[in-house]
Design a protein around this motif. Structure first.
Motif, short mmCIF file in Angstrom:
data_model
loop_
_atom_site.label_atom_id
_atom_site.label_comp_id
_atom_site.label_asym_id
_atom_site.label_seq_id
_atom_site.Cartn_x
_atom_site.Cartn_y
_atom_site.Cartn_z
N PRO A 1 0.89 -1.23 0.05
CA PRO A 1 0.17 0.04 -0.04
C PRO A 1 0.96 1.36 0.14
O PRO A 1 1.80 1.32 0.72
CB PRO A 1 -0.88 -0.08 1.36
CG PRO A 1 -0.81 -1.48 1.59
CD PRO A 1 0.55 -2.06 1.30
N SER A 2 0.63 2.27 -0.66
CA SER A 2 1.20 3.49 -0.87
C SER A 2 0.97 4.52 0.23
O SER A 2 -0.13 4.47 0.88
CB SER A 2 0.77 4.32 -2.18
OG SER A 2 -0.48 4.41 -2.22
N PHE A 3 1.98 5.36 0.58
CA PHE A 3 1.94 6.18 1.63
C PHE A 3 1.24 7.42 0.97
O PHE A 3 1.73 8.03 -0.23
CB PHE A 3 3.35 6.55 2.32
CG PHE A 3 3.17 7.74 3.06
CD1 PHE A 3 2.84 7.56 4.66
CD2 PHE A 3 3.38 8.93 2.80
CE1 PHE A 3 2.72 8.51 5.69
CE2 PHE A 3 3.24 10.02 3.84
CZ PHE A 3 3.08 9.66 5.18
N GLN A 4 0.08 7.88 1.55
CA GLN A 4 -0.74 8.88 0.93
C GLN A 4 -1.21 9.93 1.83
O GLN A 4 -1.37 9.50 3.24
CB GLN A 4 -1.80 8.26 -0.04
CG GLN A 4 -2.99 7.69 0.69
CD GLN A 4 -3.81 7.09 -0.07
OE1 GLN A 4 -3.59 6.50 -1.15
NE2 GLN A 4 -5.24 7.13 0.44
N VAL A 5 -1.34 11.24 1.57
CA VAL A 5 -2.04 12.20 2.27
C VAL A 5 -2.99 12.88 1.26
O VAL A 5 -2.95 12.98 0.16
CB VAL A 5 -0.95 13.32 2.79
CG1 VAL A 5 0.07 12.65 3.72
CG2 VAL A 5 -0.48 13.89 1.61
N GLY A 6 -4.14 13.26 2.09
CA GLY A 6 -5.10 14.28 1.05
C GLY A 6 -5.04 15.63 1.54
O GLY A 6 -4.93 15.89 2.68
N VAL A 7 -5.34 16.26 0.41
CA VAL A 7 -5.13 17.91 0.42
C VAL A 7 -6.48 18.46 0.22
O VAL A 7 -6.96 18.36 -1.02
CB VAL A 7 -4.14 18.53 -0.36
CG1 VAL A 7 -4.06 19.95 0.03
CG2 VAL A 7 -2.60 17.74 0.06
N PRO A 8 -7.50 18.85 1.15
CA PRO A 8 -8.59 19.24 0.68
C PRO A 8 -8.56 20.69 0.23
O PRO A 8 -8.00 21.34 0.77
CB PRO A 8 -9.57 19.08 2.28
CG PRO A 8 -8.56 19.22 3.04
CD PRO A 8 -7.19 18.84 2.66
N LEU A 9 -9.70 20.78 -0.65
CA LEU A 9 -9.95 22.05 -1.34
C LEU A 9 -11.56 22.41 -1.11
O LEU A 9 -12.24 21.78 -1.80
CB LEU A 9 -9.61 22.23 -2.66
CG LEU A 9 -8.35 22.89 -3.12
CD1 LEU A 9 -8.19 22.62 -4.68
CD2 LEU A 9 -8.05 24.13 -2.74
N SER A 10 -11.78 23.43 -0.08
CA SER A 10 -13.28 23.75 0.18
C SER A 10 -13.68 24.73 -0.09
O SER A 10 -13.96 25.40 -1.43
CB SER A 10 -13.62 23.35 1.69
OG SER A 10 -12.41 24.01 2.60
N ALA A 11 -13.68 25.99 0.81
CA ALA A 11 -14.06 27.14 0.54
C ALA A 11 -12.97 28.06 -0.11
O ALA A 11 -13.01 28.91 -1.26
CB ALA A 11 -14.58 27.84 1.96
N ALA A 12 -11.80 28.07 0.45
CA ALA A 12 -10.52 28.96 -0.17
C ALA A 12 -10.23 28.34 -1.69
O ALA A 12 -10.02 27.19 -1.81
CB ALA A 12 -9.32 28.84 0.85
N PRO A 13 -9.67 29.29 -2.62
CA PRO A 13 -9.23 28.58 -3.85
C PRO A 13 -7.76 28.14 -3.55
O PRO A 13 -7.30 27.57 -4.57
CB PRO A 13 -9.25 30.05 -4.63
CG PRO A 13 -9.04 31.11 -3.46
CD PRO A 13 -9.74 30.62 -2.22
#
Length: 723
Positions: free
Chosen positions: A126-138
């Motif tokens: 399994p790969s090592f991964q992170v999530g970067v969310p984009l919500s209100a700010a551009p």
């Protein structure tokens, strides 16, 4: 133990900060205490900054949808800090999304966002991964920290969530651009102490760590690290923590030794350490900033006595020439040991039998490995048989390493088993102790051969850039004496290929490029998915594929209707255009490879590929309609039957067809919706063709005068007469 940390709040700076300013802030901040550093700046550490151009992200559908970045980490690095910057356009089409970022050292990450299955005998971590969310700010920023990283290539892959499979016209449907840019800040040590084998190295720890390294040559069986003469003024015992080895993602086998309360002397034994490289050791004090710890560090290396396999044909043909193969020079004689100035040589029997291997480069990301004498490998029970596969050129990590073993049928007995291990950096030699294929810093891949299963296969996608080793040994689990005189010859098939089986009949192997780095991936079709297009969970059956081909092909026969109407009404140009369209559309869908080739050169779903011809035809048609209405001084057509039975049905069919083409087609229903588009387009063309010209008399008298005269016109000769 080495740590990989992420942050989107405290670790990441606010989203409004621009990239260069954010980097200045990161440079001004000290390394985090969790990575083993104090809050004060340390002497002997330097920082280096690496950046790559931003790339536009795509929704994931296959590996080519991910954007790959390659960084080169220098030796003696103690901290990596990635700054992940994500931005998007402002507009109603831009929705909230989470960008997934994968990390791996030594090779591109093996990812599986769609949850598909891999081919049989494939080893995947399994790969090592992170999530970067984009919500209100551009804009959004995140940081990832890795302490004590492995030197060499590090890869970062980023992508959007899986695509919706909807086919949209580019330029017609609203789109949103998501842009990703990684930047890397490297902290490396320039003041480092070198440990010589069996030579005590005095060290005094204050508030900062002490950095050491020891060189591990080839044919090192084990490495013993030991702390001696430890004295502390702040606590009892030896409050020292040793961190040995690098961090490699996704897996991590870094060793940590805490000497507080441990039996004295404090030791760490590393079997099969990585060969032919420097091994970094970090010593940290556990007594606080005001205490001091003094000790002596000792590194003891135990050499391995390799047994060489002499290749007589090659030695006879090239007696006066040096030979360089996959094992370097033909492996050293048993009396030759290179452990630097000092070190212990294991005087026990040979620890391995070295089989030289020839590397043959056949194409891009294509390598063939074979023994020098082109015969099978002799496997016995006293020592492992080892083959070295050189995959350390930096351009070999973009393919798949395939290993196939086959034992001789006549030599395999029921009580014998051949155990094999595939490892990177150093071979596995402890078959007599354990069969887990684990070396000092790598978890190997096990294989086994028996009388009931004489074949074994292993597939390693995107192997790490390093020297790989195949170790084999004969075992008798029930009675070891049965194996003392037994010998089994094993045939090896060792390849590095771009794609396994060339992606099979339902895929295409595509060579991808990131700057000068090349890597391969499979693009699947007909509903097949997976790393090598072997996952048939959503695949179409043969009957469905035939039905889809017939629908796309036979639906073009609907153009026979407008062709027949055009010929009957003597519209020969229109008939030729419809015949041309029907013929080439039919041939296009019959030749699948031609469809793929044209789709790579022409964007068939571009907005202007459809609107351009339509607008051009509409302008010509509207101009002629206006001209005819003005010339005849009445609106065309004049009969309501023409409007009710021809024009309105034809326009309705064309409108429905355009609506289906632009908004309803997906990858799953393409065969049906596109066939309906063919039928509606051909039907609307037949209904919208103008009626034939009515035959007129040579002389037509259109007006009577009170004096019994009338005006007569000859349409053919354009003459007028008054009678």
């Amino acid at each position: 133990m080495g740590r990989a940390g992420t942050g989107t709040g405290g670790e990441a700076v606010a989203a409004v900060v621009a990239g260069p300013l954010l980097l200045l802030l990161l440079l001004a901040r000290p390394p985090p205490a969790s990575a083993g550093y104090s809050g004060k700046s340390e002497v002997g550490l330097v920082s280096e900054h690496f950046s790559q151009a931003p790339q536009r992200l795509s929704f994931y559908s296959w590996y080519g949808s991910a954007r790959l970045f390659r960084f080169r980490v220098p030796p003696d690095a103690v901290l990596l800090r990635w700054l992940l910057q994500v931005s998007r356009e402002s507009g109603a089409a831009c929705t909230d999304a989470e960008i997934t970022v994968h990390f791996r050292s030594g090779a591109p990450p093996v990812i599986n966002p769609l949850g598909t299955s891999f081919p049989d005998d494939t080893a995947v971590q399994p790969s090592f991964q992170v999530g970067v969310p984009l919500s209100a700010a551009p804009r959004s920023n995140a940081s990832v920290n890795v302490s004590h990283p492995a030197p060499g290539d590090w890869f970062v892959a980023a992508h959007l969530p899986p695509s919706s499979q909807k086919i949209e016209l580019k330029g017609l449907a609203p789109t949103c651009a998501y842009v990703f840019q990684p930047e890397l800040l490297v902290t490396r040590v320039v003041e480092i102490s070198i440990m010589e084998p069996d030579v005590p190295l005095p060290q005094t720890l204050l508030s900062h760590p002490s950095y050491l390294k020891v060189f591990v040559p080839d044919y090192t069986r084990e490495l013993l690290l030991e702390l001696r003469d430890c004295v502390s003024n702040g606590s009892l015992g030896c409050p020292v923590r040793l961190t040995v080895g690098p961090v490699t993602l996704p897996s991590n086998f870094q060793k940590v030794l805490t000497c507080t309360g441990a039996p004295w002397p404090c030791r760490l034994l590393l079997p099969s350490p990585p060969w032919d490289r420097w091994l970094q050791v970090t010593a940290e004090s556990l007594v606080g900033p005001l205490g001091t710890v003094a000790f002596s560090a000792v590194a003891a290396l135990t050499a391995c006595r390799p047994r060489s396999v002499t290749v007589q044909p090659l030695l006879q043909s090239s007696q006066n020439q040096s030979f360089n193969a996959s094992s370097g020079l033909l492996s050293p004689s048993p009396d030759h040991q290179d452990l630097g100035r000092s070190g212990r040589v294991d005087r026990s029997p040979f620890c391995l039998t070295n089989y030289p291997v020839m590397r043959e480069d056949t194409d891009v990301v294509s390598v063939h490995f074979q023994p020098l004498d082109r015969v099978s490998v002799r496997v016995c029970s006293d020592t492992p048989s080892v083959m070295r596969l050189r995959l350390n050129t930096g351009m070999d990590s973009g393919g798949s390493l395939t290993i196939s073993l086959r034992a001789n049928k006549t030599e395999m007995r029921n009580e014998t088993v051949i155990v094999a291990c595939v490892n990177a950096a150093s071979p596995f030699l402890g078959f007599n102790i354990s069969l887990n294929c684990t070396t000092a810093f790598f978890q190997g891949y096990p294989l086994s051969l028996s009388a009931w299963s004489r074949r074994a296969n292993l597939i390693i996608p995107y192997p790490e850039t390093d020297n790989w080793y195949l170790s084999l040994q004969l075992m008798c689990p029930e009675n070891a004496e049965d194996c003392e005189q037994a010998v089994v010859h094993v045939e090896t098939t060792l390849y590095l290929v771009p794609c396994l089986n060339d992606c099979g009949p339902y895929g295409q192997c595509l060579l991808l490029r990131r700057h000068s780095y090349l890597y391969a991936s499979c693009s699947c079709k007909a509903g097949w998915r997976g790393w090598s297009c072997t996952d048939n969970s959503t695949a179409q059956t043969v009957a469905q594929q035939r039905a889809a081909t017939l629908l796309l092909t036979l639906s073009n026969l609907m153009f026979l209707a407008p062709i027949a109407v055009s010929v009957r009404r003597f519209f020969l140009v229109e008939a030729s255009v419809y015949a041309y369209t029907m013929f080439f559309s039919t041939v296009l869908f019959l030749l699948g490879t031609l469809v793929i080739a044209m789709s790579l050169q022409l964007d068939r779903r571009g907005m202007w590929n459809m609107l351009g011809p339509c607008l051009f035809a509409f302008v010509i048609m509207a101009s002629m309609w206006a001209y005819r209405c003005g010339h005849r001084r009445q609106c065309y057509p004049t009969s309501w039957q023409r409007w009710a039975f021809y024009l309105l049905p034809g326009v309705s069919m064309a409108s429905v067809g355009i609506a289906i083409y632009t908004s309803m087609m997906t990858s799953d229903n393409y065969y049906y919706t596109h066939s309906i588009w063919h039928i509606l387009l051909a039907g609307s063309a037949a209904l919208l063709l103008p009626p034939p010209d009515q035959p007129a008399e040579p002389w037509a008298c259109s007006q009577k005068f009170p004096c019994h005269y009338q005006i007569c016109k000859n349409d053919r000769e354009e003459l007028y007469a008054v009678t």
